[in-house]
Scaffold this active site. Structure first.
Site, PDB file in Angstrom:
ATOM      1  N   ARG A  37      48.288 -76.107  58.191  1.00 21.33           N
ATOM      2  CA  ARG A  37      49.392 -77.050  58.005  1.00 21.33           C
ATOM      3  C   ARG A  37      48.845 -78.248  57.106  1.00 21.33           C
ATOM      4  NH1 ARG A  37      52.888 -76.525  63.565  1.00 21.33           N
ATOM      5  NH2 ARG A  37      53.849 -74.341  63.166  1.00 21.33           N
ATOM      6  N   LYS A 203      63.074 -61.249  72.991  1.00 22.79           N
ATOM      7  CA  LYS A 203      64.398 -61.304  73.714  1.00 22.79           C
ATOM      8  C   LYS A 203      65.530 -61.209  72.658  1.00 22.79           C
ATOM      9  CE  LYS A 203      62.856 -64.613  77.359  1.00 22.79           C
ATOM     10  NZ  LYS A 203      62.954 -65.884  77.773  1.00 22.79           N
ATOM     11  N   GLY A 355      56.419 -68.199  62.827  1.00 24.93           N
ATOM     12  CA  GLY A 355      55.989 -67.818  64.068  1.00 24.93           C
ATOM     13  C   GLY A 355      55.029 -66.522  64.175  1.00 24.93           C
ATOM     14  N   GLY A 378      61.120 -71.504  64.079  1.00 23.88           N
ATOM     15  CA  GLY A 378      62.433 -71.771  64.667  1.00 23.88           C
ATOM     16  C   GLY A 378      63.379 -72.180  63.610  1.00 23.88           C
TER      17      GLY A 378
END
Length: 398
Positions: A37, A203, A355, A378
């Site tokens: 990053r 999920k 992710g 996200g």
């Protein structure tokens, strides 16, 4: 959604306040274990300092709770040190964000100088979006640059209140955010077709809005990961000990009805009877919805991998968010590998939505064979949902 870039601002002799995403992993000795990053922010950083600008960098790191031990555990001091090594020049570090040390060192910056502020989340005003805190940060600089796509979906002070406080001054995007907007907004707004989305993960609840939005845009939405077993349950299938969301079965039924032929579900499942011992456990491949008691789904099966690869070979735009199975634990990484290979082999604009899917393509060696790997899981999900980002909307138009 094209925004003015840092490259388009005259920064010589001026101070730029840049929001970056330096939320890097640290070990117990506060050593950085992955500096990707930091390295990815270098083009925007160099754009300022190579043109004689003074640069103040701000970021969060981790989730400090206010405990005294957090100061050492979540300090950005190791980041400032590593950045200095990467730039091969001194990088100053302020022990606070808007206090006396930050103010003093910001005034001392020479042209081409760099200052890293301490963790934004050490101040309660960051998460609260506090205007007073933002105003103090804004007072440090002549221009604002957002190069932190991973937090663009948040309304933290450094993302929204600071650029609001700097109205009338240049407020622009850095290279990373510009690239993310270009790929993700174009994929949603003007995709080359066929446009195929691959959605995995645990999920259904995490991806409801994404699935809903993409079913209205894509030519196909392919499902993998543990959320496939909730869809299996919705179709009356047996899922054994698989991870499912029983309270989301009715929702899965609605998505199946809405999606029709567009919603592509696994046709077979690779199962095991011991999640803790993937190599040594009993394993079997069964048709989707026929998982025995004592077994749980760990991956899409080989027929599903083949089906998905065939469909991906026809795609002109691919968006992928979420692995197909327990990719960290061979042999249940086979489905994710097969999909990664198919995406890499396709003649498409391919976007990996951050992710775990980004980690998977990187780990499997395919990162250089796709068009774009998002820096924010996200945030990329939020953009795929079609959400507006206040942190981006209020920046200057190109």
């Amino acid at each position: 959604m094209a925004k003015k870039s840092i490259d388009q601002v005259d920064v010589a002799g001026k101070t730029v306040l840049m929001r970056v995403d330096f939320n890097v992993p640290l070990d117990d000795q506060q050593n950085i274990t992955d500096d990707r990053r930091i390295r990815m922010a270098l083009p925007s950083i160099k754009s300022v300092i190579d043109r004689g600008g003074k640069l103040i960098l701000m970021s969060h790191l981790g989730r400090p709770t206010g405990d005294a031990s957090d100061v050492e555990k979540f300090s950005l001091a190791p980041v400032a040190k590593r950045l200095g090594e990467l730039l091969d020049r001194p990088v100053a570090f302020a022990a606070d964000t808007v206090g006396s040390d930050a103010t003093k060192k910001a005034k001392q910056l020479a042209d081409g100088g760099v200052l890293v502020l301490e963790n934004l989340r050490f101040n309660d005003g960051e998460k609260k979006g506090d205007a007073e805190f933002a105003g103090k940060l804004a007072a440090l600089a002549d221009a604002y640059c957002n190069d932190a796509f991973g937090t663009c979906h948040r309304n933290d002070a450094s993302m929204v209140a600071v650029p609001q406080a700097m109205a009338g001054k240049p407020r622009v995007v850095g290279h990373l955010v510009a690239k993310e907007i270009e790929y993700l907004s174009d994929a949603i707004g003007n995709p080359k077709r066929p446009f195929i989305a691959i959605l995995g993960g645990a999920k259904v609840s995490d991806k409801i809005n994404v699935i809903n939005n993409l079913l209205g845009i894509c030519d196909a939405v392919m499902i993998g990961g543990a959320m496939a077993y909730t869809f299996s349950l919705a179709q009356g299938g047996s899922v054994g000990e698989s991870l499912v969301e029983k309270d989301k079965v009715d929702l899965a039924k609605q998505l199946i009805e809405k999606g029709g032929d567009k919603l592509v579900l696994p046709v077979d499942t690779y199962c095991g009877d011991d999640f803790g011992d993937p190599a040594g456990c009993n394993k079997e491949v069964v048709p989707a919805g026929e998982i025995r008691d004592g077994f749980e789904g760990m991956d899409i099966g080989p027929k599903t991998s083949e089906l998905y690869a065939e469909k991906l070979a026809t795609a002109k735009t691919i968006v992928w968010n979420g692995p197909m199975g327990v990719f960290e634990k061979p042999p249940f990484d086979a489905g994710t590998k097969a999909v990664a290979q198919a995406v890499a082999d396709s003649d498409s604009i391919s976007i990996i939505g951050g992710g775990d899917s980004a980690a998977a393509v990187d780990q499997m060696g395919f990162a250089d064979q796709v068009s774009h790997v998002s820096t924010g899981g996200g945030a990329s999900l939020a953009m795929l949902e079609g959400k507006a980002f206040a942190a981006v909307d209020l920046l200057d138009e190109a």
